[in-house]
Write a protein that holds these residues in place. Structure first.
Motif, PDB file in Angstrom:
ATOM      1  N   UNK A  32       0.814  -1.216   0.000  1.00  0.00           N
ATOM      2  CA  UNK A  32       0.000   0.000   0.000  1.00  0.00           C
ATOM      3  C   UNK A  32       0.850   1.270   0.000  1.00  0.00           C
ATOM      4  N   UNK A  33       0.429   2.214  -0.826  1.00  0.00           N
ATOM      5  CA  UNK A  33       1.094   3.506  -0.958  1.00  0.00           C
ATOM      6  C   UNK A  33       0.064   4.583  -0.652  1.00  0.00           C
ATOM      7  N   UNK A  34       0.409   5.521   0.207  1.00  0.00           N
ATOM      8  CA  UNK A  34      -0.449   6.666   0.485  1.00  0.00           C
ATOM      9  C   UNK A  34      -0.087   7.767  -0.499  1.00  0.00           C
ATOM     10  N   UNK A  35      -1.068   8.267  -1.222  1.00  0.00           N
ATOM     11  CA  UNK A  35      -0.820   9.345  -2.184  1.00  0.00           C
ATOM     12  C   UNK A  35      -0.728  10.655  -1.412  1.00  0.00           C
ATOM     13  N   UNK A  36       0.387  11.334  -1.597  1.00  0.00           N
ATOM     14  CA  UNK A  36       0.689  12.552  -0.852  1.00  0.00           C
ATOM     15  C   UNK A  36      -0.158  13.739  -1.313  1.00  0.00           C
ATOM     16  N   UNK A  37      -0.200  14.755  -0.507  1.00  0.00           N
ATOM     17  CA  UNK A  37      -0.955  15.968  -0.810  1.00  0.00           C
ATOM     18  C   UNK A  37      -0.469  16.581  -2.120  1.00  0.00           C
TER      19      UNK A  37
END
Length: 136
Positions: free
Chosen positions: A81-86
């Motif tokens: 899982x990768x969190x998409x940054x602001x």
């Protein structure tokens, strides 16, 4: 879009609209290369891959446009899982096994500020039957 296709795009489309999941966009990479990719995730989303299945925010994505042609191994298709940054986007090509995209650390997430337009249709192709085909 196939190799050799020429496309018509709307360079002002995203000046008045936000980029959304599922959009096909033209983006300018840091090395000054233009790419046409699909937006799978936007800021705050969590995306992961397991073989031929992408997961967005813990839900399987339904992707009728995605193609897996066998160019990559199961391990290459899978990613944690990768969190998409602001202010960023997670982009992939529809031909997943042949696409250099956000799954690769060297490509990574792309800033929304690097989106340069929305492709509309194929204006020329080596295959005349593709002329005028909408890009969706």
């Amino acid at each position: 879009i196939m190799e050799g296709d020429r496309i018509v795009a709307d360079a002002k489309f995203y000046e008045t609209r936000p980029v959304k999941r599922g959009d096909v966009v033209i983006a300018l990479l840091p090395n000054n290369t233009y790419v046409v990719k699909r937006v799978l995730a936007v800021e705050g989303d969590v995306i992961a891959g397991l073989g031929d299945q992408m997961w967005l925010n813990s839900q399987p994505l339904q992707e009728p446009y995605a193609q897996y042609t066998g160019g990559l191994t199961f391990q290459t298709r899978s990613f944690a899982p990768i969190v998409v940054l602001s202010g960023m986007l997670f982009l992939t090509g529809d031909n997943r096994d042949m696409s250099f995209d956000s799954r690769a650390p060297q490509f990574g997430q792309i800033s929304t500020q690097h989106v340069r337009g929305k492709p509309l249709y194929v204006s020329f192709s080596r295959m005349p039957s593709r002329w005028g085909r909408r890009i969706e």
